[in-house]
Design an enzyme around this catalytic site. Structure first.
Site, short mmCIF file in Angstrom:
data_model
loop_
_atom_site.label_atom_id
_atom_site.label_comp_id
_atom_site.label_asym_id
_atom_site.label_seq_id
_atom_site.Cartn_x
_atom_site.Cartn_y
_atom_site.Cartn_z
N GLY A 166 0.84 -1.19 0.00
CA GLY A 166 0.00 0.00 0.00
C GLY A 166 0.87 1.23 0.00
N ASP A 278 1.30 14.90 -6.83
CA ASP A 278 1.45 16.34 -6.59
C ASP A 278 0.23 17.11 -7.10
OD1 ASP A 278 3.85 16.00 -5.36
OD2 ASP A 278 5.08 16.81 -6.98
N THR A 308 -31.22 22.63 25.79
CA THR A 308 -30.91 21.81 26.95
C THR A 308 -30.66 22.71 28.15
OG1 THR A 308 -29.45 20.07 27.81
CG2 THR A 308 -28.44 21.71 26.40
N GLN A 317 -21.20 27.75 26.62
CA GLN A 317 -19.85 28.07 26.18
C GLN A 317 -19.09 26.83 25.70
OE1 GLN A 317 -16.52 29.34 28.89
NE2 GLN A 317 -16.92 31.32 27.93
N GLU A 401 -4.49 7.48 -1.13
CA GLU A 401 -3.54 8.40 -1.77
C GLU A 401 -2.41 8.82 -0.83
OE1 GLU A 401 -4.27 11.28 -4.69
OE2 GLU A 401 -6.24 10.49 -5.23
#
EC number: 1.3.8.7
Length: 421
Positions: A166, A278, A308, A317, A401
């Site tokens: 691979g 590339d 909620t 936050q 890739e």
């Protein structure tokens, strides 16, 4: 259909003649000094981006979940993308294509991936399969194999990976034995995108029997017709994500390939195969950004609706900071692929930037998909909402890739070499 595509190509080619893209720069074009870098797209670029965006939102998203469920290859969507000029954008104008740059392809890829990365991967698989011919094919090869793809919506495939090779491309075992004016190919390939749908393959095989031969001389690149006797196409793989993409193993048993289908010459295959990345890795990174943007959008929309503890999620936050981090990451990932694409379109070697973009965007896609599932909570874990699919689809961006680890090896090598030299 071919006539419609021809009209589309003529219109888009006429646009390109009138400075269609400010970001895409031909390799032989001299840039004016002092202009710097522009973040603004031309109006024509915006129109092409809008076309891809409209197609993704109106035609891909409504059916993406069903394709994911069935694993069916999205032929109607691929045909439609072809008709719109959203496929095969790298094919040169003298072969009937648009001759667009990598930056342009990235803009399209991000939008398609926003809709479904399985569809985007099938389309991008064509670009990867074509790229060796674009960068290394002779005029006859380009007209024969690229030209036909502008006449009808055909597919092709990049046939390199093997069960035991691979990331280690130099470890491939498929052999090509020269006999007269032909080569006899024997071996097995694995994880080939578009493997069962391709009209032809770019194939990398070992042509030098000497096991000590260096990689840059040991392999040859071939164009192989998919209907050549001796080719056995395996079953479609059921993958974790991007399930509508066609991924298969392929066996080559005494497959005869004429010498005229060799790219450049004996021993040039490794350089050709690697050179394609590339140009294609920035586009893959753009696909990862499209998925990341979708994850951010889905999480934000949900957080603006769900309450909620008597508050909307965005009013907490903890959640707002998560969204802020997600937004920061997707913007930076987008900039990374745009830099990589701009470099190669400017005629410069972009290996360093392409690997940064591929690794960073792939990691960000996975992080944002995970965060989106977290923000949606139990709903995020359920198939009624799209983010669980995004999480499954994202993982492959760290693998195909070139894995994220291989990209880091490349970045490290390029970085250290700058200091050595």
């Amino acid at each position: 259909m071919a006539a419609g595509f021809g009209r589309c190509c003529r219109v888009l080619r006429s646009i390109s003649r009138f400075q269609w893209r400010s970001q895409h720069t031909k390799a032989n074009r001299q840039r004016e000094p002092g202009l710097g870098f522009s973040f603004e797209f031309t109006e024509q670029q915006k129109e092409f981006q809008a076309t891809a965006r409209k197609f993704a939102r109106e035609e891909i998203i409504p059916v993406a979940a069903e394709y994911d469920k069935t694993g069916e290859y999205p032929v109607p969507l691929i045909r439609r993308a072809w008709e719109l000029g959203l496929m095969n954008t790298h094919i040169p104008e003298n072969c009937g294509g648009l001759g667009l740059g990598t930056f342009d392809a990235c803009l399209i890829s991000e939008e398609l991936a926003y809709g479904c990365t399985g569809v985007q991967t099938a389309i991008e698989g064509n670009s990867l399969g074509q790229m060796p011919i674009i960068i290394a094919g002779n005029d006859q090869q380009k007209k024969k194999y690229l030209g036909r793809m502008t006449e009808e919506p055909l597919m092709c495939a990049y046939c390199v990976t093997e069960p035991g090779a691979g990331s280690d491309v130099a470890g491939i075992k498929t052999k090509a034995e020269k006999k007269g004016d032909e080569y006899i190919i024997n071996g097995q390939k694995m994880w080939i995108t578009n493997g069962g749908k391709a009209n032809w393959y770019f194939l990398l095989a070992r042509s030098d029997p000497d096991p000590k031969a260096p990689a840059n001389k040991a392999f040859t690149g071939f164009i192989v017709e998919a209907d050549t006797p001796g080719i056995q196409i395996g079953r479609k793989e059921l993958n974790m994500g991007q399930r509508c993409s066609d991924t298969r193993g392929i066996v080559f048993e005494d497959v005869k390939v004429p010498r005229e289908n060799v790219l450049i010459g004996d021993g040039a295959g490794f350089k050709v195969a690697m050179g394609a990345f590339d140009k294609t890795r920035p586009v893959v990174a753009a696909g990862a950004v499209g998925l990341a943007q979708r994850a951010l959008d889905e999480a934000t929309k949900y957080a603006l609706e769900r309450k909620t503890f008597g508050k909307l999620l965005v009013e907490h936050q903890a959640i707002s900071f998560m969204l802020a981090e997600m937004a920061m990451k997707v913007e930076l990932a987008r900039m990374s692929y745009q830099r990589a694409a701009w470099e190669v379109d400017s005629g410069r070697r972009n290996t360093y930037y392409a690997s940064i973009a591929k690794a960073f965007a792939g990691d960000i896609a996975n992080q944002l998909a995970t965060d989106a599932v977290q923000i949606l909570g139990g709903n995020g874990f359920n198939t009624e909402y799209p983010v669980e699919k995004l999480m499954r689809d994202a993982k492959i961006y760290q693998i195909y890739e070139g894995t994220s680890q291989i990209q880091r090896l490349i970045v490290a090598r390029e970085h250290i070499d700058k200091y050595k030299n």
